[in-house]
Design a protein around this motif. Sequence first.
Motif, PDB file in Angstrom:
ATOM      1  N   VAL A  30      18.207  13.997  24.651  1.00 37.19           N
ATOM      2  CA  VAL A  30      17.725  14.906  25.687  1.00 37.19           C
ATOM      3  C   VAL A  30      18.101  14.328  27.048  1.00 37.19           C
ATOM      4  N   SER A  31      18.932  15.074  27.788  1.00 41.22           N
ATOM      5  CA  SER A  31      19.347  14.658  29.141  1.00 41.22           C
ATOM      6  C   SER A  31      19.954  13.259  29.137  1.00 41.22           C
ATOM      7  N   GLY A  32      20.766  12.985  28.133  1.00 37.97           N
ATOM      8  CA  GLY A  32      21.449  11.708  28.067  1.00 37.97           C
ATOM      9  C   GLY A  32      20.615  10.558  27.532  1.00 37.97           C
ATOM     10  N   ARG A  33      19.378  10.817  27.134  1.00 40.80           N
ATOM     11  CA  ARG A  33      18.506   9.771  26.586  1.00 40.80           C
ATOM     12  C   ARG A  33      18.240  10.062  25.112  1.00 40.80           C
ATOM     13  N   ASP A  34      18.320   9.017  24.301  1.00 36.61           N
ATOM     14  CA  ASP A  34      18.092   9.158  22.866  1.00 36.61           C
ATOM     15  C   ASP A  34      16.628   8.902  22.534  1.00 36.61           C
ATOM     16  N   PHE A  35      16.089   9.758  21.676  1.00 30.70           N
ATOM     17  CA  PHE A  35      14.695   9.635  21.244  1.00 30.70           C
ATOM     18  C   PHE A  35      14.632   9.643  19.727  1.00 30.70           C
ATOM     19  N   LYS A  36      13.636   8.946  19.186  1.00 27.27           N
ATOM     20  CA  LYS A  36      13.351   8.962  17.758  1.00 27.27           C
ATOM     21  C   LYS A  36      12.200   9.933  17.500  1.00 27.27           C
ATOM     22  N   LEU A  37      12.446  10.888  16.624  1.00 24.33           N
ATOM     23  CA  LEU A  37      11.410  11.822  16.203  1.00 24.33           C
ATOM     24  C   LEU A  37      11.034  11.487  14.764  1.00 24.33           C
ATOM     25  N   THR A  38       9.779  11.178  14.556  1.00 23.84           N
ATOM     26  CA  THR A  38       9.286  10.796  13.228  1.00 23.84           C
ATOM     27  C   THR A  38       8.207  11.772  12.788  1.00 23.84           C
ATOM     28  N   LEU A  39       8.362  12.290  11.586  1.00 21.72           N
ATOM     29  CA  LEU A  39       7.362  13.194  11.017  1.00 21.72           C
ATOM     30  C   LEU A  39       6.806  12.555   9.748  1.00 21.72           C
ATOM     31  N   ILE A  40       5.482  12.357   9.732  1.00 21.17           N
ATOM     32  CA  ILE A  40       4.812  11.726   8.602  1.00 21.17           C
ATOM     33  C   ILE A  40       3.711  12.650   8.099  1.00 21.17           C
ATOM     34  N   ALA A  41       3.715  12.917   6.811  1.00 17.30           N
ATOM     35  CA  ALA A  41       2.627  13.662   6.187  1.00 17.30           C
ATOM     36  C   ALA A  41       1.983  12.769   5.142  1.00 17.30           C
ATOM     37  N   ARG A  42       0.683  12.548   5.276  1.00 21.05           N
ATOM     38  CA  ARG A  42      -0.060  11.692   4.347  1.00 21.05           C
ATOM     39  C   ARG A  42      -1.011  12.570   3.534  1.00 21.05           C
ATOM     40  N   ARG A  43      -0.867  12.523   2.230  1.00 21.09           N
ATOM     41  CA  ARG A  43      -1.713  13.338   1.369  1.00 21.09           C
ATOM     42  C   ARG A  43      -2.864  12.510   0.830  1.00 21.09           C
ATOM     43  N   SER A  44      -4.063  13.046   0.917  1.00 22.81           N
ATOM     44  CA  SER A  44      -5.243  12.324   0.456  1.00 22.81           C
ATOM     45  C   SER A  44      -5.208  12.142  -1.059  1.00 22.81           C
ATOM     46  N   ARG A  45      -5.682  10.986  -1.510  1.00 22.67           N
ATOM     47  CA  ARG A  45      -5.775  10.714  -2.953  1.00 22.67           C
ATOM     48  C   ARG A  45      -7.042  11.310  -3.552  1.00 22.67           C
ATOM     49  N   HIS A  46      -7.936  11.823  -2.711  1.00 21.86           N
ATOM     50  CA  HIS A  46      -9.189  12.392  -3.183  1.00 21.86           C
ATOM     51  C   HIS A  46      -9.040  13.899  -3.422  1.00 21.86           C
ATOM     52  N   TYR A  47      -9.407  14.339  -4.600  1.00 16.23           N
ATOM     53  CA  TYR A  47      -9.442  15.762  -4.937  1.00 16.23           C
ATOM     54  C   TYR A  47      -8.077  16.446  -4.736  1.00 16.23           C
ATOM     55  N   ALA A 101       0.856  -1.187   0.000  1.00 13.54           N
ATOM     56  CA  ALA A 101       0.000   0.000   0.000  1.00 13.54           C
ATOM     57  C   ALA A 101       0.891   1.234   0.000  1.00 13.54           C
ATOM     58  N   LEU A 102       0.856   1.992  -1.093  1.00 16.07           N
ATOM     59  CA  LEU A 102       1.713   3.154  -1.235  1.00 16.07           C
ATOM     60  C   LEU A 102       1.034   4.402  -0.675  1.00 16.07           C
ATOM     61  N   VAL A 103       1.737   5.076   0.222  1.00 10.75           N
ATOM     62  CA  VAL A 103       1.280   6.349   0.781  1.00 10.75           C
ATOM     63  C   VAL A 103       2.118   7.457   0.163  1.00 10.75           C
ATOM     64  N   TYR A 104       1.468   8.538  -0.223  1.00  4.78           N
ATOM     65  CA  TYR A 104       2.153   9.664  -0.859  1.00  4.78           C
ATOM     66  C   TYR A 104       2.219  10.830   0.119  1.00  4.78           C
ATOM     67  N   GLY A 105       3.416  11.372   0.281  1.00 11.09           N
ATOM     68  CA  GLY A 105       3.570  12.501   1.192  1.00 11.09           C
ATOM     69  C   GLY A 105       5.009  12.696   1.612  1.00 11.09           C
ATOM     70  N   PHE A 106       5.244  12.641   2.919  1.00  9.63           N
ATOM     71  CA  PHE A 106       6.569  12.941   3.461  1.00  9.63           C
ATOM     72  C   PHE A 106       6.822  12.041   4.657  1.00  9.63           C
ATOM     73  N   PHE A 107       8.048  11.493   4.739  1.00 11.36           N
ATOM     74  CA  PHE A 107       8.453  10.686   5.886  1.00 11.36           C
ATOM     75  C   PHE A 107       9.893  11.047   6.237  1.00 11.36           C
ATOM     76  N   LYS A 108      10.113  11.437   7.474  1.00 10.98           N
ATOM     77  CA  LYS A 108      11.452  11.786   7.937  1.00 10.98           C
ATOM     78  C   LYS A 108      11.615  11.345   9.388  1.00 10.98           C
ATOM     79  N   GLN A 109      12.756  10.726   9.672  1.00 10.43           N
ATOM     80  CA  GLN A 109      13.023  10.256  11.031  1.00 10.43           C
ATOM     81  C   GLN A 109      14.421  10.684  11.448  1.00 10.43           C
ATOM     82  N   ALA A 110      14.531  11.171  12.691  1.00 12.24           N
ATOM     83  CA  ALA A 110      15.811  11.633  13.214  1.00 12.24           C
ATOM     84  C   ALA A 110      15.945  11.211  14.668  1.00 12.24           C
ATOM     85  N   THR A 111      17.197  11.100  15.120  1.00  5.82           N
ATOM     86  CA  THR A 111      17.485  10.740  16.508  1.00  5.82           C
ATOM     87  C   THR A 111      17.895  11.990  17.276  1.00  5.82           C
ATOM     88  N   LEU A 112      17.247  12.230  18.404  1.00  4.17           N
ATOM     89  CA  LEU A 112      17.530  13.373  19.259  1.00  4.17           C
ATOM     90  C   LEU A 112      18.007  12.887  20.619  1.00  4.17           C
TER      91      LEU A 112
END
Length: 328
Positions: A241-258, A228-239
């Motif tokens: 904070v206070s000695g702990r690593d976190f994954k930040l993921t940003l997903i944008a899904r664009r509707s196929r309608h109109y 299933a193909l999703v069209y948009g934006f996907f980006k993941q980065a490691t941050l």
Amino acid sequence: MESSAAKYCCDNINNHESSSQSQTSTCMQKFRLYETRSNFYMIGRDKSRTYWRLLKIDRLDPSELNIREDSTTYTESECSELLRRIHEGNISTGGLRFVTICYGIVGFIKFLGPYYMLLITKRRQIGSIRGHNVYAVSKTEMIPVPNATVNSSIADSKDENRYKKLLCTVDLTKDFFFSYSYHVMLSLQKNLCNNEPGQVLYETMFVWNEFLTRGIRSHLQNTLWTVALVYGFFKQATLSVSGRDFKLTLIARRSRHYAGTRYLKRGVNEKGRVANDVETEQIVFEDVPDGLPAEVTSVVQNRGSIPLFWSQETSRLNLKPDIICMCL
């Protein structure tokens, strides 16, 4: 614009974990395509190479899509033996020939002549969500289904070639992403609460190859062979904070309608779909070695065109064209 936020702690996630692991173990992630004069044979396997299946696609009917799935689950050695028997049974017409390695079927499409099969032949990993890998498309291939000896003259006609060229202008290697074991067309909240079958998931507003996969899903009543193909934006980065690593993921899904360019699609259509509807999700979780964090946070935002019947005339001379409101 609407906004919703949810934080799921250890208890909620662990309740969902057993079903997620089961789905990961049974989904197929790599395929090999073979051909004889009369059929295509696609062999699919899971990531651990313990689950092998066979798909058979008829090549003698120039106008219809005939697909059959072998219900047997094979081992690797059993699968090799099956291919050997197919080869020996087709020696008189050239035997069994290897075509390509692929990573899922994008769908089947028909213009004026034969059906074509769209395959993902190269992929690249762009991130992971709680142990579920997410991929982008690196290369695709379009293969005609019927054998060349049964193709009609329409297959090489001027109009048929024009339609094929138009399809090839859609670059699936840009801004399309997918996952075998995680429903990237849904937000994290919906994933943790979702019990819908794969057939229904393809019919959501964010799966852009829903129509292309409709034929094979209707024949097989499953989604084991398609992605299933999703069209948009996907980006993941490691941050950190206070000695702990976190994954930040940003997903944008664009509707196929109109969907469309900025000035050509505005407002709402007769079906209630607003132009350029986008769902943006921000997921944050701790980066742990096993990929299964105890806590995960998801924030979802939806945006789209103003839900009224309105438009603007494009003009190079007028940078701020008038807004035209329409009454039905």
